[in-house]
Scaffold this motif. Structure first.
Motif, PDB file in Angstrom:
ATOM      1  N   ALA A  24       0.842  -1.205   0.000  1.00  0.00           N
ATOM      2  CA  ALA A  24       0.000   0.000   0.000  1.00  0.00           C
ATOM      3  C   ALA A  24       0.876   1.253   0.000  1.00  0.00           C
ATOM      4  N   PRO A  25       0.642   2.148  -0.964  1.00  0.00           N
ATOM      5  CA  PRO A  25       1.497   3.324  -1.100  1.00  0.00           C
ATOM      6  C   PRO A  25       1.174   4.420  -0.083  1.00  0.00           C
ATOM      7  N   LEU A  26       1.550   4.176   1.164  1.00  0.00           N
ATOM      8  CA  LEU A  26       1.300   5.178   2.202  1.00  0.00           C
ATOM      9  C   LEU A  26       2.470   6.151   2.243  1.00  0.00           C
ATOM     10  N   GLU A  27       2.176   7.394   2.645  1.00  0.00           N
ATOM     11  CA  GLU A  27       3.246   8.388   2.708  1.00  0.00           C
ATOM     12  C   GLU A  27       3.472   8.832   4.144  1.00  0.00           C
TER      13      GLU A  27
ATOM     14  N   GLU B 101      -3.511   7.471   7.052  1.00  0.00           N
ATOM     15  CA  GLU B 101      -2.075   7.726   7.162  1.00  0.00           C
ATOM     16  C   GLU B 101      -1.681   8.376   8.486  1.00  0.00           C
TER      17      GLU B 101
ATOM     18  N   LEU C  15      -5.281   5.319  -2.862  1.00  0.00           N
ATOM     19  CA  LEU C  15      -4.285   4.250  -2.922  1.00  0.00           C
ATOM     20  C   LEU C  15      -4.150   3.696  -4.346  1.00  0.00           C
TER      21      LEU C  15
ATOM     22  N   ARG D 279      -2.299   6.311  -6.472  1.00  0.00           N
ATOM     23  CA  ARG D 279      -0.875   6.363  -6.144  1.00  0.00           C
ATOM     24  C   ARG D 279      -0.134   5.106  -6.588  1.00  0.00           C
ATOM     25  N   ALA D 280      -0.765   3.927  -6.380  1.00  0.00           N
ATOM     26  CA  ALA D 280      -0.091   2.676  -6.744  1.00  0.00           C
ATOM     27  C   ALA D 280       0.234   2.681  -8.237  1.00  0.00           C
TER      28      ALA D 280
ATOM     29  N   GLN E 107       4.051   3.975  -8.069  1.00  0.00           N
ATOM     30  CA  GLN E 107       4.756   2.689  -8.021  1.00  0.00           C
ATOM     31  C   GLN E 107       4.735   1.970  -9.359  1.00  0.00           C
TER      32      GLN E 107
END
Lengths: 301, 455
Positions: A5-8, A40, B250, B253-254, B258
């Motif tokens: 999961a792309p958490l910041e 977050e 999410l 962003r993914a 990424q």
């Protein structure tokens, strides 16, 4: 390919500003994540919602905005109480009578009226001058003096008149609204100037709120960028809470005057957008919009 | 995280040292840089092995797949977005607004909805705003009824279509009725995915996958891609506004940060199922316009709810890099006549909107002359030399306003009071009047001005 999961993580934190004294006090700001990013981090202080009160009976309001306030339109203290009955966290008292282009009421008269409203309600008060740069200095410094220690939020303070008003705010224990005209560079410039004489926890920024269809996207993006600069990049001159004073802008549009439902949506869609951009205080006009935005900030929708 | 030119060049023939120029570029390196910026096609290189070509194609594809729903003029393109926040560049493909019709609804209701989506069109600064799609839902349990609805919509409209059914057989038979419209099929889930794949793999149409979380979507999209189904839309099954903000953020962003391919697709949002009434549906939809879906489905629309949503969509998808401006001309506010006041301002769209709306508020019909000033506000335009007396004068002359009014009185913005002298020289027949500094003062100012003239 593995999903992570792309958490910041964020390096900055919005300053916490307290408005109102004693039991009336409320905190705004203080968050260290982007708006609504509960996944977050924690957001301790939810955005707060104010309703407007005018010191003189307003003209040109559509009947569906007059209706909820119809018995208090010429009684600011009663009007303020009514706002709290509708569920407002605080009220935004507009000293329209002081406008030199209108009734041009003297500063001390306006200040006495502010004191009455402040004494009448159990909630903090935002006090807005007429927007006349010179007259606002007289009015707001007088208000600051008469309401010494009440921790009001005074505005608008602009680059032409910030020195005297911020000094009065500092001397008498109030906070100020730093207003700039839809320009992030001017916003930062004024913040830098103010920070020379005022601590961060006495400043709320107002980049101006335009209504849906009338430049809302400018307000949206300036607020969103301000949060990014303050929270993601940690710029200490952009970490004040933001006030979105949008109710009046929305209800004066042609579309809001055409029907009640359209007007409510005009105000609510603008308010929701600016909440998503990062507003910490909303100033609204219609109690029904307040109800809807309350559901949004409380996570009940 | 797109592939860099320096990474691509290593995969080109002879490690990027062949430099045969057959692609039209002077070196392999120059070709690689163009590829990275999406300015050239891999087909230009005749020496790539199929494996390398496929690998590079995959790596060079946009991080969020472009999906196209419908056919012809009414087809909707979604996806291919490049940023998480509009100020980083701009949002590109406006989300399609869909109106939901269930086959359980009575005939009259269905007809009414079809009529509404056709009729509700709004003129707005030179554009026409309207909803884009019909979402047809199988709920009745009677397949024939669903098919009849699909047929009716195809016969009576040319809108693009989303077909929604938990029953795969009904979904597939409806698809066979409107396959030429390239409908979006919803939902593909972990339970029905095999059946859907075998039903459509010969002639794929776009499908929307539904999971109970972002993670649950991943094996589904991987499976679809393996089966050759590339046009996919995602529904992470969010239950409320905060979950929706989280899931949409999410996914966005993914894909962008990424370059995570299994989530590199546009999404769909369902205010129709999330909200308890119409006004809250519009709020959900407004949130979704900002937080990403490519399709937003509403249970009903009417004039006063659809307009704010469509204006909002236009606002958020406006390119923030371009100053918004309006056309240079004389605008009629209200129904002005030969005695009506003449005002002049600059052509920043925001200036125009605010001034026009304040004039409307004043209820005084007015000729508003809008001068081209590179989309700047009045004071900035003056500072940049685009709103001087020497340029406003000739503009008034050629604008044609002199043929529209008997009088020769021009109101200029108070903020540029200093151009009055120059303007008097440039327009010797005209009386130059310095108006209010702020647009908000117009409603108080104009009626007084007109009254003064009458006396």
């Amino acid at each position: 390919m593995e999903y992570k999961a792309p958490l910041e993580t964020y390096s900055g934190k919005v300053g916490e500003v307290v408005i109102g004294k004693g039991e009336k006090a409320i905190k705004i700001g203080g968050e260290s994540v982007l708006p609504f990013h509960f996944f977050e981090g924690t957001i301790e202080n939810r955005p707060r919602i104010a309703l407007e009160v005018y010191d003189t009976e307003p003209e040109g309001w559509a009947e569906w905005v007059r209706e909820p306030y119809k018995d208090v339109l010429s009684d600011p203290a009663g009007w303020a109480k009514k706002c709290l009955d509708f569920g407002a966290d605080l009220v935004c008292l507009r000293l329209a009578s002081t406008d030199p282009a209108g009734a041009n009421a003297p500063a001390d008269k306006a200040a006495d009226m502010v004191k009455q409203v402040v004494s009448a309600i159990k909630a903090p008060v935002i006090v807005c001058g007429s927007g006349d740069e010179a007259k606002d200095v007289e009015v707001l410094t007088k208000v600051a003096e008469v309401c010494d220690g009440d921790k009001l939020l005074l505005g608008p303070v602009v680059k032409e008149n910030y020195e005297l008003i911020s000094k009065a705010a500092l001397d008498h224990g109030h906070c100020i609204i730093a207003q700039t005209p839809l320009d992030i560079n001017l916003e930062k410039e004024l913040n830098v100037k103010l920070l020379k004489s005022l601590p961060l926890d006495r400043i709320v920024i107002d980049p101006l709120s335009s209504a849906l269809g009338y430049g809302m996207e400018y307000s949206f993006t300036i607020m969103e960028r301000t949060k990014h600069i303050g929270v993601m990049f940690g710029d200490g001159t952009m970490q004040m809470p933001i006030i979105a004073d949008l109710g009046g802008e929305c209800w004066k549009t042609k579309q809001a005057k055409e029907s009640q439902e359209q007007g409510l949506l005009w105000e609510s869609v603008t308010a929701l957008s600016l909440l998503l951009a990062g507003a910490n205080i909303l100033v609204l006009r219609h109690p029904e919009s307040l109800k809807l935005m309350r559901e949004v900030v409380d996570g009940r929708i | 995280m797109a592939l860099k030119g320096t990474d691509i060049v290593k995969r080109l023939p002879e490690g990027g040292k062949k430099n045969c120029r057959e692609c039209g570029f002077p070196t392999c390196f120059a070709f690689a840089m163009k590829l990275a910026g999406a300015g050239a096609s891999l087909d230009k290189c005749p020496y790539l092995s199929p494996e390398v070509k496929a690998e590079l194609e995959d790596a060079l594809a946009p991080p969020i797949k472009l999906v196209s729903i419908g056919s012809g003029d009414n087809s909707l393109q979604i996806g291919n977005e490049e940023v998480v926040y509009r100020h980083e560049k701009t949002f590109v493909h406006q989300p399609g607004v869909a109106l939901l019709i269930s086959d359980k609804e009575a005939e009259a209701e269905v007809d009414e909805k079809i009529k509404k989506i056709k009729d509700l069109q709004f003129p707005w600064v030179g554009l026409t705003l309207r909803a884009d799609l019909l979402a047809l839902q199988f709920e009745s349990g009677d397949k024939a009824k669903f098919e009849a609805l699909v047929k009716k919509v195809c016969d009576s409209t040319d809108f693009s279509i989303v077909l929604m059914s938990e029953d795969v057989d009904a979904l597939l038979s409806a698809r066979s009725i409107c396959g030429d419209r390239k409908p979006l099929l919803y939902p593909v889930t972990k339970d029905n995915i095999d059946k859907v794949i075998s039903g459509i793999k010969d002639s794929p149409t776009p499908v929307a996958v539904r999971g109970n979380s972002v993670e649950e979507l991943i094996p589904l999209t991987v499976k679809l891609k393996d089966a050759g189904i590339e046009e996919v839309v995602l529904d992470p099954g969010s239950k409320n506004m905060q979950e929706a903000i989280r899931d949409q953020t999410l996914i966005r962003r993914a894909s962008l940060k990424q370059n995570f391919r299994p989530l590199g697709y546009p999404t769909i949002g369902f205010p129709c199922f999330l909200a308890k009434d119409e006004i809250r549906e519009i709020l959900f939809a407004a949130m979704f316009v900002i937080k990403y879906p490519g399709i937003i489905v509403l249970s009903d629309i009417d004039e006063s709810s659809l307009l704010p949503l469509l204006v909002h969509r236009l606002n958020i998808y406006t390119d923030p890099r371009i100053p918004m401006s309006v056309e240079e001309k004389v605008y009629e506010i209200g129904e002005p006549n030969e005695d009506s006041p003449v005002l002049v301002t600059s052509n920043w769209a925001l200036t125009y909107f605010i001034v026009a709306s304040e004039i409307e508020g004043s209820k005084v019909p007015t000729w508003l002359c809008v001068k081209e000033a590179e989309g700047l506000g009045v004071l900035t335009a003056w500072a940049a030399g685009k709103f001087s007396g020497d340029s406003v004068g000739p503009f008034i002359k050629k604008s044609g306003v002199e043929g529209k009014v008997k009088h020769r009185k021009l109101v200029i913005p108070g903020k540029v009071a200093r151009i009055r002298g120059e303007l008097e020289e440039a327009l010797p027949d005209w009386e130059i009047i310095v108006g209010p500094r702020e647009a908000s003062e117009i409603p108080a100012y104009l009626p007084g001005l007109v009254k003064k003239w009458k006396n």
